[in-house]
Design an enzyme around this catalytic site. Sequence first.
Site, short mmCIF file in Angstrom:
data_model
loop_
_atom_site.label_atom_id
_atom_site.label_comp_id
_atom_site.label_asym_id
_atom_site.label_seq_id
_atom_site.Cartn_x
_atom_site.Cartn_y
_atom_site.Cartn_z
N GLU A 169 93.73 43.09 40.60
CA GLU A 169 94.18 43.75 39.14
C GLU A 169 93.82 42.67 38.21
O GLU A 169 94.77 41.82 38.06
CB GLU A 169 95.62 44.04 39.35
CG GLU A 169 96.42 44.91 38.39
CD GLU A 169 97.61 44.75 37.62
OE1 GLU A 169 98.22 45.59 36.88
OE2 GLU A 169 98.18 43.61 38.15
N ASP B 11 97.99 41.06 42.43
CA ASP B 11 98.89 41.74 41.15
C ASP B 11 98.79 40.43 40.10
O ASP B 11 98.67 39.17 40.21
CB ASP B 11 100.49 41.59 41.53
CG ASP B 11 101.49 42.26 40.54
OD1 ASP B 11 100.93 43.35 40.15
OD2 ASP B 11 102.39 41.57 39.81
#
Length: 537
Positions: free
Chosen positions: A257, A204
């Site tokens: 990401e 993330d």
Amino acid sequence: MSTTAPWWRSAVIYQVYIRSFADGNGDGVGDIAGLRSRLPYLKSLGVDALWINPWYKSPMADGGYDVADFREIDPLFGTVAEAEQLIEEAHGHGLRVIPDIVPNHTSDQHAWFRAALAARPGSPERERYVFRPGRGPDGTQPPNNWVSVFGGPAWTRLPDGDWYLHLFAPEQPDLNWQHPEVREEFESILRFWFSRGVDGFRIDVAHGLIKDPALPDLPPGPHARHPHWDRDEVHDIFRTWRRLAAEFDGDRAFVAEAWTDTPERLAAYVREDGLHTAFNFDFLMASWDSKDLRTVIDDSLTLLSTVDAPATWVLSNHDVMRHASRYGRKKVTRWSPTEPYRPEGVLDPALGTRRARAAALLMLALPGGAYVYQGEELGLPEVEDLPESVLQDPIWERSGHTDRGRDGCRVPLPWSGRSAPYGFSPDNASAAPWLPQPADWSERTAQAQTGDKASMLELYRTALNLRRDHPALGDSTLTWLDSPEGVLVFSRTPGFTCVVNLSGEPYPLPEHTSVLVSSGPVQDGLLAPDHAAWLAR
Ligand code: BGC
């Protein structure tokens, strides 16, 4: 597909937004028990792996992206023992498992942050996060002008006068990645889950971990080096992670990401000594336009090939408007990551579905890997009319009720039956699904679509299963073939052609021996507008 290349170069990875996938215990929230019961569905769908959104202990201020303990599963979802069973069972079905890791921040309920709050300004406990005194004569102004991705300032002041940084919600304090304990802790967390059998991690906000230590104001206008996004020093962290993953057997892999300004900057994340893959968000952000799509595809493939990394295509995820609704407008605007997507014009659901079917065939025919966001295989639209009273995404409050946030793409899946909860929860459930499902989803359930050759589900099943077996698909290259404006035609070796008709006219299919799959009927050798086909040559 080559059998010698590592799996992650070609994999189709199904994104499980666990809160909304399947509810095993009837509390209205999806969980590990529900996911375990649906593994046969995922196996028959034909995907290779599952990415599971955060399942760790969390107060759920941001749907689990506020983690209080990375070594515990939140009781809403189950236990570590159940996670281990899930991993084993998924492996039994030939499915790999990739959890989400959230290294940029913790929950404000994490033991480290609680210790930081209990300690004084300047204490070692505060050094694991980003604490600073305020500006102005009495420190009442934030340390700099950074803003939170969810709206409002990126700093919150404590009663003792110190401020702490949160690039997301105030309940998600940013960690200080210059601190060796932070690095050691995450290496230990990776080992904890790798030794429980996970096949990799989705990282993330991989582009956010390192901040300019001087914490300068964000200058107006374009800036060569951003003070907190995509700084070169993040790659040191990921080099260490790559080596760590290689200590474990079985090709463990990361997907980043990482939102970067250019494909060149993205390629830096997936150099040989860096991460294995990164999402190609440019594809998701493109409009429904052949030139735009072709440019994105070419740029991505060219730049990724310079570092020998595969592309990973994605059309939807839990943060963006579902593509059946994005594409369901006459004018599909290019999406920009710094703004919420604002659809223009009235939704034409049939148009959105037609294009979503064509887009699926395009994505699954491209070189590299792909991500399928749960529910896209059912053709789910964005739920654009959720009542304000049920909205849970922190963006809704943080934006002062100007941005409804991401709940519309997170509505629990419809599995079976004629009315809510459509088999999402068991019959004897004690609570309704955590977000209400539309009353008209009975034709969208997995059960209703199974066996219906014209359904989105059967299109995905056919394409995914063809893709698994076809030697031309997955990793490697493509060759564009001549085509008129508005039509994309490319071939892959051996013997495969993909045609996508984004023009307003029917297009005569190029030479072929058979149509392997098409997104709609092919009549007299003509492919209708907004349709795609896979051909054998
Ligand atoms: C995740 C979001 C989350 C944010 C903060 C993102 O990039 O995909 O869902 O809100 O990180 O963790």
